[in-house]
Design a protein around this motif. Structure first.
Motif, mmCIF file in Angstrom:
data_model
loop_
_atom_site.group_PDB
_atom_site.id
_atom_site.type_symbol
_atom_site.label_atom_id
_atom_site.label_comp_id
_atom_site.label_asym_id
_atom_site.label_seq_id
_atom_site.Cartn_x
_atom_site.Cartn_y
_atom_site.Cartn_z
ATOM 1 N N LYS C 93 13.891 78.103 -29.573
ATOM 2 C CA LYS C 93 14.479 79.324 -30.122
ATOM 3 C C LYS C 93 15.238 80.096 -29.043
ATOM 4 C CE LYS C 93 14.442 80.901 -33.592
ATOM 5 N NZ LYS C 93 15.380 80.635 -34.709
ATOM 6 N N ILE C 94 14.625 80.241 -27.890
ATOM 7 C CA ILE C 94 15.257 81.070 -26.855
ATOM 8 C C ILE C 94 16.539 80.404 -26.356
ATOM 9 C CG2 ILE C 94 15.003 82.062 -24.551
ATOM 10 C CD1 ILE C 94 11.981 82.273 -25.127
ATOM 11 N N THR C 95 16.486 79.101 -26.112
ATOM 12 C CA THR C 95 17.662 78.475 -25.497
ATOM 13 C C THR C 95 18.804 78.305 -26.498
ATOM 14 O OG1 THR C 95 18.385 76.787 -23.948
ATOM 15 C CG2 THR C 95 17.073 76.038 -25.813
ATOM 16 N N THR C 96 18.485 78.224 -27.792
ATOM 17 C CA THR C 96 19.586 78.153 -28.757
ATOM 18 C C THR C 96 20.164 79.546 -29.013
ATOM 19 O OG1 THR C 96 17.942 78.130 -30.521
ATOM 20 C CG2 THR C 96 18.952 76.024 -29.969
ATOM 21 N N ALA C 97 19.335 80.565 -28.903
ATOM 22 C CA ALA C 97 19.835 81.924 -29.118
ATOM 23 C C ALA C 97 20.564 82.456 -27.887
ATOM 24 C CB ALA C 97 18.674 82.854 -29.492
ATOM 25 N N PHE C 98 20.056 82.121 -26.714
ATOM 26 C CA PHE C 98 20.671 82.607 -25.465
ATOM 27 C C PHE C 98 20.942 81.433 -24.540
ATOM 28 C CE2 PHE C 98 17.593 85.716 -27.022
ATOM 29 C CZ PHE C 98 18.403 86.806 -27.260
ATOM 30 N N PRO C 99 21.981 80.631 -24.836
ATOM 31 C CA PRO C 99 22.224 79.422 -24.038
ATOM 32 C C PRO C 99 22.498 79.741 -22.568
ATOM 33 C CG PRO C 99 23.715 79.565 -25.913
ATOM 34 C CD PRO C 99 22.989 80.855 -25.839
ATOM 35 N N GLU C 100 22.876 81.012 -22.281
ATOM 36 C CA GLU C 100 23.254 81.321 -20.905
ATOM 37 C C GLU C 100 22.043 81.455 -19.975
ATOM 38 O OE1 GLU C 100 23.775 83.122 -23.525
ATOM 39 O OE2 GLU C 100 22.867 85.105 -23.251
ATOM 40 N N ILE C 101 20.855 81.646 -20.546
ATOM 41 C CA ILE C 101 19.672 81.757 -19.672
ATOM 42 C C ILE C 101 19.329 80.370 -19.132
ATOM 43 C CG2 ILE C 101 17.258 82.462 -19.495
ATOM 44 C CD1 ILE C 101 17.689 84.296 -21.832
ATOM 45 N N ASN C 102 19.069 80.325 -17.842
ATOM 46 C CA ASN C 102 18.731 79.042 -17.215
ATOM 47 C C ASN C 102 17.510 78.410 -17.899
ATOM 48 O OD1 ASN C 102 17.466 77.143 -15.364
ATOM 49 N ND2 ASN C 102 19.071 77.826 -13.957
ATOM 50 N N GLY C 161 14.327 69.094 -39.857
ATOM 51 C CA GLY C 161 13.045 69.687 -39.511
ATOM 52 C C GLY C 161 12.611 69.430 -38.087
ATOM 53 N N THR C 162 13.492 68.868 -37.268
ATOM 54 C CA THR C 162 13.102 68.585 -35.886
ATOM 55 C C THR C 162 13.738 69.604 -34.943
ATOM 56 O OG1 THR C 162 15.000 67.157 -35.583
ATOM 57 C CG2 THR C 162 12.959 66.111 -36.271
ATOM 58 N N ILE C 163 13.157 69.725 -33.758
ATOM 59 C CA ILE C 163 13.833 70.498 -32.724
ATOM 60 C C ILE C 163 14.351 69.505 -31.689
ATOM 61 C CG2 ILE C 163 12.589 72.663 -33.058
ATOM 62 C CD1 ILE C 163 10.789 71.882 -30.722
ATOM 63 N N THR C 164 15.606 69.705 -31.285
ATOM 64 C CA THR C 164 16.242 68.769 -30.362
ATOM 65 C C THR C 164 16.648 69.511 -29.098
ATOM 66 O OG1 THR C 164 17.083 67.633 -32.285
ATOM 67 C CG2 THR C 164 18.072 67.041 -30.175
ATOM 68 N N ALA C 165 16.449 68.853 -27.968
ATOM 69 C CA ALA C 165 16.800 69.485 -26.705
ATOM 70 C C ALA C 165 18.311 69.502 -26.544
ATOM 71 C CB ALA C 165 16.168 68.706 -25.554
ATOM 72 N N PRO C 166 18.908 70.697 -26.474
ATOM 73 C CA PRO C 166 20.356 70.753 -26.256
ATOM 74 C C PRO C 166 20.657 70.485 -24.780
ATOM 75 C CG PRO C 166 19.442 72.966 -26.388
ATOM 76 C CD PRO C 166 18.302 72.026 -26.557
ATOM 77 N N PRO C 167 21.886 70.056 -24.453
ATOM 78 C CA PRO C 167 22.206 69.813 -23.049
ATOM 79 C C PRO C 167 22.213 71.128 -22.267
ATOM 80 C CG PRO C 167 24.141 69.512 -24.430
ATOM 81 C CD PRO C 167 22.989 69.737 -25.345
ATOM 82 N N ARG C 168 21.468 71.183 -21.198
ATOM 83 C CA ARG C 168 21.437 72.369 -20.337
ATOM 84 C C ARG C 168 21.450 71.902 -18.890
ATOM 85 N NH1 ARG C 168 22.481 74.496 -24.316
ATOM 86 N NH2 ARG C 168 21.324 76.013 -25.545
ATOM 87 N N THR C 169 22.028 72.744 -18.034
ATOM 88 C CA THR C 169 22.126 72.333 -16.631
ATOM 89 C C THR C 169 21.335 73.278 -15.739
ATOM 90 O OG1 THR C 169 24.099 73.671 -16.354
ATOM 91 C CG2 THR C 169 24.422 71.341 -16.898
ATOM 92 N N PHE C 170 21.015 72.764 -14.557
ATOM 93 C CA PHE C 170 20.389 73.572 -13.523
ATOM 94 C C PHE C 170 21.088 73.215 -12.214
ATOM 95 C CE2 PHE C 170 17.063 73.843 -10.186
ATOM 96 C CZ PHE C 170 16.921 75.222 -10.182
ATOM 97 N N LEU C 171 21.686 74.223 -11.554
ATOM 98 C CA LEU C 171 22.486 73.983 -10.357
ATOM 99 C C LEU C 171 23.567 72.927 -10.616
ATOM 100 C CD1 LEU C 171 19.664 73.866 -7.642
ATOM 101 C CD2 LEU C 171 21.075 75.826 -8.297
ATOM 102 N N GLY C 172 24.136 72.959 -11.824
ATOM 103 C CA GLY C 172 25.211 72.042 -12.149
ATOM 104 C C GLY C 172 24.773 70.636 -12.525
ATOM 105 N N ILE C 173 23.478 70.385 -12.485
ATOM 106 C CA ILE C 173 22.994 69.045 -12.845
ATOM 107 C C ILE C 173 22.394 69.108 -14.241
ATOM 108 C CG2 ILE C 173 21.395 67.186 -12.228
ATOM 109 C CD1 ILE C 173 21.466 68.559 -9.361
#
Lengths: 263, 311, 358
Positions: C93-102, C161-173
């Motif tokens: 929920k958090i990362t889909t609502a606020f994708p900008e948070i690391n 009905g599933t939750i899927t991990a969206p692509p997110r980066t950390f330090l550009g990786i």
């Protein structure tokens, strides 16, 4: 003699305490006081309500009636941990140590109320939390020295013999630096040598730290030797209160212990 | 306002509108409750007599039912299969006592509890390897016809199940209260060491009580199995008997029965009248939540004894 | 001969209270860390990382969480799976609502959400103990999963009905999502485990750990010496659920990629409980060893028959797994109720004397 110490004002006063479990009346209108820096003995036959009285004082049981005045504040009930925070510590008739923990950790728990760093500092174990931990470790080591239990510092208490467990339990109570120390049969089940050691510790605590002590004990010789004053309970009522010598010759007390035909 | 209506008014209106349907819901709940009670009974027996919280009771139900079906599938007549399964359950009690309980004597309750979780897994695995894990039909010849009383549809099988449960409870109550073995069982439950000290053979008592629990499990297995087929989910349904125990108290046989009925009826009514408001399938957690709320107000259960702590 | 503490004198209380007071232990741990960071990512193949090491690291974190609650504070919980699910769904929920948070910050935030839920379900522990509490935590297990299944908001009304991990980066990786490499996900999981294991160790050797153990060993006496049962137990629930929540978030985002509530069902709760028992109640190291064992056994079982050319249907494998788990639990409780942690300690004692018998 004991009388040489200067016994102060009233530290704790219980008035008209009554307590019952279901239909059983454990305590009936018990009134007595404990003065600062004295050693008070509470004696009486089995089932006289001695342990219940200690449980009332430190808030584990809530009396049906009566008042408790401690350090000038009157209350009818409080939670045990509040009592602990106000300087009341105790030991138990059946040892109540934390069996899975070492002697050191057991005694350290006695200082928990004095440690204040929150869990985030604790988790980091840096700076203030670490300083605090080490400071209390030093205090606990002094108690370990005092009770002569250096050698069993890291031993889990479950593995210790009975007499040493009693000593560790005293250490845990002392670690809280109490003003009032309640000892529930500190010498039960000990041999003569262990009793002598324990008496020495109790008197030293009283002497060196000025701690007020209320103790329950069945060994009359011990009570007469170390107590400044004795309160006698029988069937939940107070039947005598006074110096050891006065109590020894009190007719009610003799009747309670030897039995008397009620005709 | 709408929400209040859905939660507090509409369900009761629905009930008042169709009393016959309500009666049928209640009856079906009662019968499910009887099933829960049967499983809970096994728990209570073992807890009363050995202080062990037997998490594997559900697996024992599954194991008994699987064994029975397995024997019958191999052409063993019903009566012989029943005797055979009962014998297997008694043998299992021997093995459990020998291998698991005896070495764990005088351990804390929580250790024994975890050991029974291990036993739960073990029995499920063994049962399904030995007899296969596909859904099986169990038919031991209990009549299964429906009939009507005052417009309410009843089923012979369900009545039969209720009757069996009643008889079982009666027998067990007499066994516990009136016989010498029953007294010994209660003594062991109070204090292992004290019981040993007065000469009660602890190990024999344990074998007896686990055997009885095994046979109760067999009865429960027959009932559940005949109603909904013998399959793995049996041991999951058995988890539902845990909230039953919370309601009834861990040591009370009547408590197990009444707790079972409350849970059975409660969850059926909740599912049918309140389920739609929540999106359905609340049967899955209703019993646990009910137990949770119950625990907050009466931790010792309906019939358990009040706990006095001493130091 | 090599493992000696003779001559290593502790001259301050600080040294005596260190996590690894003996120098050989410090070297050993350093060696393990060097291998885990410097060697494993380069030699392990995709299968080993994805099927063995990542789940091991994640479950080790969850096991530490449960061990804090059950092993240290003595509160039995069968709701681990549900608290992990809270972490996973909160992260989603958090990362889909606020994708900008690391994303790594989101993991920690989700841990706090799980901690909150844990506290709510920990409230009954104030009045009930032992098995009773276990049943209460089952309520959490069933209710929370039902909630996540029924209420579309939790999975953004996704038709599958599933939750899927969206692509997110950390330090550009790339850290999560289909493009994140197994090596990256492994290193992140490892780092989380190392940091949180150390934090847990610090907690249990200080005031809070002692308060937990006091409540576990004798709650009445603990209260009489001034420990507040309410705060102590709820803190245990909160911190334990925090760990489980982070582990749950990692389960979906660093391991499975996508999941439904089944990924956190009651068998997960049991599995983590087994790790704790087999590893050793009241031991952080034990939690890690137990997690290693429980994740390795199924891998071994699926591969062993193939090695000796024996075909094994999967459901048979599953049942054998059940038997082995069940048997191991009983075996360990009988032989060594303190689990691997205790065996490890005994081995160290032996090693200290080796090659002499005494």
């Amino acid at each position: 003699m004991n009388n040489a110490r200067d016994i102060g004002d009233v530290l704790l006063k219980v008035e008209d305490i009554s307590l019952s479990f279901g239909g059983v009346q454990a305590l009936t209108d018990v009134t007595f006081e404990v003065r600062a820096r004295e050693v008070l003995g509470i004696i009486g036959p089995n089932g006289a309500g001695k342990s219940s009285m200690l449980n009332v004082i430190n808030g584990f049981y809530h009396p049906d009636k009566g008042r408790i005045t401690y350090k000038g504040t009157t209350r009818t009930k409080m939670r045990p941990h509040e009592a602990a925070r106000q300087g009341i510590a105790r030991t138990f008739q059946n040892i109540a140590l934390f069996k899975g923990m070492s002697t050191l950790d057991n005694i350290m728990t006695g200082r928990n109320t004095m440690m204040h760093r929150n869990f985030l500092w604790q988790a980091l174990y840096l700076g203030p939390a670490r300083t605090e931990e080490l400071e209390h470790r030093r205090a606990v080591e002094r108690i370990i020295d005092f009770l002569e239990i250096e050698a069993i510092r890291k031993t889990p208490v479950g593995r210790l013999p009975y007499g040493l467990q009693k000593r560790v339990e005293l250490g845990r109570a002392l670690a809280a630096e109490p003003e009032l120390l309640l000892l529930d049969e500190p010498m039960a089940g000990m041999n003569l040598e262990e009793k002598e050691d324990m008496c020495r510790f109790i008197l030293d605590v009283n002497d060196e730290f000025g701690t007020t002590i209320a103790l329950i004990e069945h060994d009359m010789a011990v009570v007469m030797d170390i107590c400044d004053r004795v309160v006698v309970l029988d069937y939940g009522r107070k039947i005598a209160d006074g110096s050891p010598d006065a109590v020894r010759t009190n007719q009610d007390v003799i009747d309670a212990y030897l039995g008397v035909s009620h005709d | 306002m709408d929400l209040m209506n859905i939660l507090f008014i509409a369900p009761f209106l629905d009930m008042a509108d169709a009393p016959v349907f309500l009666a049928e819901v209640v009856i079906s709940g009662v019968l499910t409750g009887v099933m829960y009670s049967l499983v809970a009974l096994g728990f209570v027996l073992i807890f009363k007599a050995s202080g062990v919280f037997n998490f594997a009771q559900g697996a024992m139900v599954l194991f008994a039912a699987l064994t029975l079906v397995g024997l019958m599938e191999r052409g063993v007549p019903v009566w012989l299969a029943l005797i055979g399964t009962a014998a297997v359950m008694v043998a299992l009690a021997f093995v459990i006592e020998r291998v698991m309980l005896r070495p764990l004597i005088n351990q804390e309750g929580i250790i024994l509890f975890m050991a029974t979780i291990g036993l739960d897994f073990l029995l499920q695995g063994v049962g399904q390897i030995a007899w296969g894990s596909n859904v099986k039909v169990l038919n031991v010849g209990i009549p299964n016809k429906s009939f009507e009383v005052g417009g309410i549809l009843l089923n012979e099988f369900d009545l039969f199940a209720a009757l069996i449960a009643a008889v079982l409870v009666g027998v067990l109550a007499v066994f516990f209260q009136k016989t010498a073995i029953g007294r010994a069982l209660r003594a062991v439950a109070d204090d292992h060491q004290a019981a040993l000290a007065v000469g009660i053979p602890l190990t024999t008592i344990w074998v007896i009580v686990w055997s009885v629990a095994g046979i109760v499990a067999l009865v429960a297995g027959i009932m559940w199995g005949a109603k909904s087929g013998v399959q793995f989910s049996l041991s999951l349904i058995a988890l539902k008997s845990l909230p039953v125990l919370i309601l009834g108290g861990f040591t009370s046989i009547p408590g197990a029965i009444i707790g079972g009925l409350i849970i059975g009826v409660g969850e059926k009514i909740a599912e049918i009248y309140w389920g739609p408001a929540f999106g359905g399938a609340i049967e899955g957690w209703f019993a646990y939540m009910l137990a949770l709320v119950f625990l907050l107000f009466r931790p010792q259960g309906l019939f358990g004894e009040r706990i006095i702590e001493r130091v | 001969m090599l493992y000696r503490e003779a001559g290593q004198f502790k001259t301050s209380y600080a040294k005596d209270q260190a996590v690894f007071p003996i120098i050989q232990d410090r070297w050993f741990i350093a060696l393990i860390l060097v291998v885990a960071y410097g060697v494993v990512p380069f030699v392990a193949n995709e299968y080993w990382l994805q099927a063995v090491l990542i789940p091991f690291l994640i479950f080790a974190l969850a096991a530490i969480g449960l061990n804090l609650l059950t092993g240290y504070a003595g509160q039995l919980s069968l709701g681990t799976g549900a608290f992990m699910a809270v972490g996973a769904y909160a992260t989603y929920k958090i990362t889909t609502a606020f994708p900008e948070i690391n994303i790594l910050v989101v993991f920690v935030m989700s841990g706090f959400v799980a901690a909150g839920v844990g506290v709510v379900f920990g409230i009954p522990s104030l009045r009930i103990k032992g098995f009773y509490l276990a049943v209460a935590t089952l309520a959490a297990q069933f209710f929370i999963l039902w909630l996540f299944n029924k209420v579309g908001w939790f999975y953004n009304d996704n038709p599958s009905g599933t939750i899927t991990a969206p692509p997110r980066t950390f330090l550009g990786i790339m850290v999560t999502g289909p493009e994140a490499t197994a090596e990256t996900r492994y290193l992140i999981s490892l780092t989380f485990l190392v940091i949180f294991a150390l934090l847990a160790k610090n907690l249990v050797r200080g005031r809070i750990g002692r308060a937990w153990m006091a409540i576990r060993d004798m709650d009445v006496a603990a209260e009489i010496i001034g420990i507040r049962p309410l705060q102590t137990k709820l803190l245990a629930f909160a911190i334990s659920s925090f760990y489980c929540g982070v582990a749950g978030a990692m389960t979906v985002f660093l391991w499975l990629g996508s999941a439904e509530t089944e990924a956190f069902d009651i068998f997960v709760s049991f599995q983590v409980l087994f790790m704790v028992i087999i590893g050793g109640l009241g031991s952080i190291l034990g939690s890690i060893l137990g997690a290693a064992f429980i994740t390795l056994v199924p891998i071994f079982l699926t591969n062993a028959p193939a090695l000796v050319n024996l075909p094994m249907p999967t459901d048979l494998g599953k049942h054998i797994e059940e038997i082995i788990f069940g048997g191991m639990i009983i075996f360990f409780l009988i032989v060594e109720p303190n689990g691997f942690a205790r065996l490890w300690q005994i081995a160290k004692e032996k090693l200290r004397r080796w090659p002499f018998p005494y």
